[in-house]
Design an enzyme around this catalytic site. Structure first.
Site, mmCIF file in Angstrom:
data_model
loop_
_atom_site.group_PDB
_atom_site.id
_atom_site.type_symbol
_atom_site.label_atom_id
_atom_site.label_comp_id
_atom_site.label_asym_id
_atom_site.label_seq_id
_atom_site.Cartn_x
_atom_site.Cartn_y
_atom_site.Cartn_z
ATOM 1 C CE LYS A 200 -94.898 -2.467 -9.762
ATOM 2 N NZ LYS A 200 -93.623 -1.999 -9.270
HETATM 3 C C1 LIG Z 1 -92.259 -1.244 -9.677
HETATM 4 C C2 LIG Z 1 -91.025 -1.983 -9.961
HETATM 5 C C3 LIG Z 1 -89.814 -1.728 -9.303
HETATM 6 C C4 LIG Z 1 -89.615 -0.559 -8.399
HETATM 7 O O1 LIG Z 1 -90.454 -0.602 -7.324
HETATM 8 P P1 LIG Z 1 -90.570 0.676 -6.374
HETATM 9 O O2 LIG Z 1 -91.245 0.106 -5.164
HETATM 10 O O3 LIG Z 1 -91.414 1.669 -7.127
HETATM 11 O O4 LIG Z 1 -89.211 1.183 -6.117
HETATM 12 C C5 LIG Z 1 -88.732 -2.558 -9.552
HETATM 13 N N1 LIG Z 1 -88.816 -3.569 -10.409
HETATM 14 C C6 LIG Z 1 -89.945 -3.824 -11.093
HETATM 15 C C7 LIG Z 1 -89.980 -4.989 -12.018
HETATM 16 C C8 LIG Z 1 -91.071 -3.026 -10.904
HETATM 17 O O5 LIG Z 1 -92.176 -3.262 -11.612
#
Ligand SMILES: *Cc1c(COP(=O)(O)O)cnc(C)c1O
Length: 402
Positions: A200
């Site tokens: 991210k």
């Molecule tokens: C990455 C992601 C998550 C989960 O995030 P984590 O921090 O890995 O638990 C949830 N929703 C979306 C759309 C994502 O891309």
């Protein structure tokens, strides 16, 4: 066609565009980030200390929300947000199938049932009209996902939620740095959740956060982050017999974030503008280069969206290609440009099949899935890397184009 101009694809025996692989995503951790983490390690608090508090303050400043609750992941954030919204056995929640599984799993954790609304044909985000069609007596939450960093028609989703008394939880895992009608994401939904996974825009290794303007949700989120245990007399059932006393009021998990991770996230937040500018520049260049390629369809942004993209997704036009997505995907890898697919519709998974979901629920989402491809996007890409990706895509479009 410019077949001669680009040469034979590597998968057909030609020379790859690159000598070494380029990944689809990569974190950017610099010396200041490392120093910030080292400082926490030498401090008195490794968890739930001053860095977590600082991170929460910074997310309030960024989003304009009154409260922020840091937690161990966005998955945790979505779970406690659903719990705070009162999601329980027999309730329904509406979300998109073009997302990571966590956006729907959070409802299942609470005993609720995810209902999938289709995507908008142009923005590839959840379709507000389809949300409205899927609202029933049982609906409690709506979870729009800011897919790739761009958003749905959030004002319209808000209107639907208000009209039907539904709790709006925005999964903003992709969209830190995104503005909607002039305001940073985080003020429209009742609760907005972020992810700090390394793929991210901002990372803590792992990490998540919920922001909200509601004191009621804030108190619940704080409880659910730590086993639903409290020391606040106003929340306790019994009179406190002494300073050691606390009560467990409900059943929850340990979803705390460490100060080590929060230290990294705070340091990375100092770089958000830099990351955002670079991501936007790469996206603008991709859009310019791909706009007029007949084999490609690019994602449109809803009016008023100024997105910091986490992902860049291309849609292939199967009518203008002699190969399918799988061949194109493998040919990109052969050029040493590592692609991915975001996402497999959630209800395709065996776990969901076993719950009774069948293909065909969301035709637009399924058609997108059949033809999509995520190409590399991250701030540390050089202009040369970006050129290589563009060259690989155009080479394959020229070769396989019909
Ligand atoms: C990455 C992601 C998550 C989960 O995030 P984590 O921090 O890995 O638990 C949830 N929703 C979306 C759309 C994502 O891309």
């Amino acid at each position: 066609m410019d077949r001669e101009k680009y040469g034979l694809p590597a998968i057909e025996g030609g020379t790859p565009v690159r000598e070494t692989n380029i990944e689809y995503a990569h974190q950017d951790v610099n010396d200041a980030d490392v120093a910030a983490v080292a400082e926490v390690l030498k401090s008195d608090f490794l968890t739930t200390g001053p860095r977590v508090a600082e991170m929460e303050k910074r997310l309030c400043e960024l989003t304009g929300a009154k409260y922020a609750v840091a937690c161990s992941s966005d998955t945790a954030a979505l779970h406690i947000a659903c719990k705070a919204a009162g999601m329980k056995d027999g309730d329904e929640g509406i979300t998109t199938p073009i997302t990571f599984a966590a956006s729907a799993n959070c409802m299942l954790y609470c005993g609720g049932r995810p209902v999938f609304a289709d995507i908008d044909r142009n923005t590839w985000n959840i379709s507000a009209p389809d949300i409205e069609k899927k609202v029933t007596e049982k609906t409690r939450v709506v979870i729009p996902v800011d897919y790739t960093g761009a958003t749905a028609d959030l004002d319209e989703v808000r209107r639907i939620c208000d009209e039907h008394s539904l709790v709006m939880i925005e999964d903003a895992a992709h969209s830190i740095g995104t503005f909607y009608k002039g305001h940073h994401i985080g003020k429209i939904a009742d609760m907005t959740t972020f992810s700090f996974h390394p793929a991210k825009t901002i990372t803590g290794g792992e990490g998540g956060c919920v922001v909200t303007d509601s004191e009621e949700y804030y108190e619940k989120l704080m409880l659910f982050r730590t086993h639903a245990i409290t020391r606040k007399q106003s929340l306790m059932r019994h009179e406190s017999p002494g300073p050691w006393y606390y009560e467990q009021l409900d059943l929850s998990m340990n979803y705390r974030l460490t100060d080590i991770q929060a230290g990294l996230i705070v340091s990375q937040l100092n770089r958000l503008e830099e990351f955002s500018a670079r991501r936007k520049a790469i996206v603008a260049r991709y859009n310019r280069e791909f706009e007029d390629v007949p084999q490609l369809i690019i994602q449109k942004e809803h009016e008023g969206v100024d997105a910091t993209r986490h992902l860049y997704v291309l849609r292939l036009d199967p009518l203008r290609l002699s190969c399918d997505r799988r061949r194109f995907f493998e040919a990109m890898w052969a050029e040493k440009v590592i692609c991915n697919v975001h996402y497999i519709p959630t209800y395709y998974f065996p776990y969901y099949e076993d719950l009774g979901y069948e293909k065909g629920i969301c035709p637009e989402a399924e058609a997108l899935y059949d033809n999509m491809l995520t190409i590399p996007l991250y701030p540390a890409m050089t202009d040369g890397d970006v050129s290589d990706v563009i060259l690989a895509v155009k080479k394959l479009c020229a070769y396989y184009g019909i």
